[in-house]
Design a protein around this motif. Sequence first.
Motif, PDB file in Angstrom:
ATOM      1  N   SER A 264       0.840  -1.200   0.000  1.00 51.83           N
ATOM      2  CA  SER A 264       0.000   0.000   0.000  1.00 51.83           C
ATOM      3  C   SER A 264       0.876   1.251   0.000  1.00 51.83           C
ATOM      4  N   LYS A 277       3.692   1.693  -4.422  1.00 50.50           N
ATOM      5  CA  LYS A 277       3.302   0.380  -4.951  1.00 50.50           C
ATOM      6  C   LYS A 277       3.656   0.302  -6.445  1.00 50.50           C
ATOM      7  N   ASP A 311      -5.568  -1.641   2.509  1.00 49.90           N
ATOM      8  CA  ASP A 311      -4.098  -1.601   2.418  1.00 49.90           C
ATOM      9  C   ASP A 311      -3.542  -3.019   2.323  1.00 49.90           C
ATOM     10  N   ASP A 314      -3.854  -4.414  -1.033  1.00 53.18           N
ATOM     11  CA  ASP A 314      -2.784  -3.924  -1.922  1.00 53.18           C
ATOM     12  C   ASP A 314      -1.565  -4.842  -1.818  1.00 53.18           C
TER      13      ASP A 314
END
Length: 433
Positions: A264, A277, A311, A314
Amino acid sequence: MAKKFFIETLGCAMNVRDSEHMMAELVIKEGYEEASSASEADLIIINTCSVREKPVNKLFSEIGQFAKIKKPEAKIGVCGCTASHLGEEIIKRAPVVDFVLGARNVSKIRDVLNRPKAVEVDIEYDESRYAFGELRTSLYKAYINISIGCDKQCSFCIVPHTRGEEISIPAELIVKEAVKAAKSGAKEIFLLGQNVNNYGRRFSGEHPKMGFTQLLREVSEIEGVERIRFTSPHPLHMDDEFLEEFAKNPKICKSMHMPLQSGSTKILKAMKRGYSKEWFLERAAKLREMVPDLSISTDIIVGFPGESDEDFEDTMEVLESVRFEQVFSFKYSPRPLTPAKDYDNQVPQDVASERLARLQARHNEMLDEMKSDRLGRVYEVYFEELKPGGMVAGRTDNNWLVQAKGSEELLGKIVPVEIVETSRLGSVGRVVA
Ligand code: SAH
Ligand code: F3S
């Protein structure tokens, strides 16, 4: 009779090398021999790690155990990152400890031996030019430090507070060590630092400008060096020049450690990692494109303060996309001296545990998918270790563990091996004559 030492080494490759350095000082300059167990040693050293809380908590019970089994006159020393961090508190809590020697102070081992209750933990101490005695625990692979300390200040990490500011070791010393190691039969050179691809930012004293890519080139020109590995690089410093050298230099092993920490961008910012990212994904994709048969390993922290479900998703997305061959994953552990421990949005333990379990389970599935690709293929394996049952173990260029039937004569050789069996932990192969 010669005095004997026993060293227990915890933590990272830097600690492994620090232990080798201490052994060299003890053996070459003080006439010690290695003991086969702690109970017969005259000196017991625990070389500690402080990156997570658990091993630190275990330290005192471990000291207690050693105190019970040691010879009456034997000394106990606590070294490494926990020594740097806790200093004299260690002796206060465990008076049986004779000395405390911090990471980046290991060159003082001979000095603290004879100073009762010595505490040497100066994190500004400059060991970058200290000439340690030469002793290696492996004949085939040589660990060589290229820098000490770390300048990065990731908000979760205690290392900059235990190993101090980053100083690069002069290139001529590194090359000299590598030449010596290669002459004595080590085909593999393993360059070590907390942040290797930041090499050359600061030397102590005058030194011509030099970066990591240039250092890699110089080491690869040494006769007898056939494989070069390094740890740990930082994704932020993976510029094009570095990736190109990595891809085209045949001596650089095709396994890259890319410590992601989180997928994230928001969390990466809070971690002070300096990349996003997207940057990470782009670098990994570029590497995969440039290097066939590349393996990528990573470190991931779950449950960092403020990590929401999104997050974490991610992070799972990056896991899917990069398909890491190896993942070292940890629950966030609040560490003293680090800013993140004071962030007010700490993630509950059960949430972090659940995320870690999910990440590890998914990665295991991915490994099962990946491993079958290896079957029947032939890889060059550098054999380094005898194993029980008439087996020898080694690594492929891209860092997979392979065992094959064989004996001493395979040790120190790079040989083609056909993979006949694979599991998550490693493969079994057959030497191709
Ligand atoms: N540059 C070094 C980092 C040392 S710490 C290297 O890559 O070897 C090694 C790993 O431990 C880090 O990459 C990180 O994933 C993990 N780690 C560090 N501090 C941590 C913390 N407070 N909690 C959980 N994991 C941590
Ligand atoms: Fe730690 Fe970050 Fe340095 S993880 S060792 S502060 S690169």
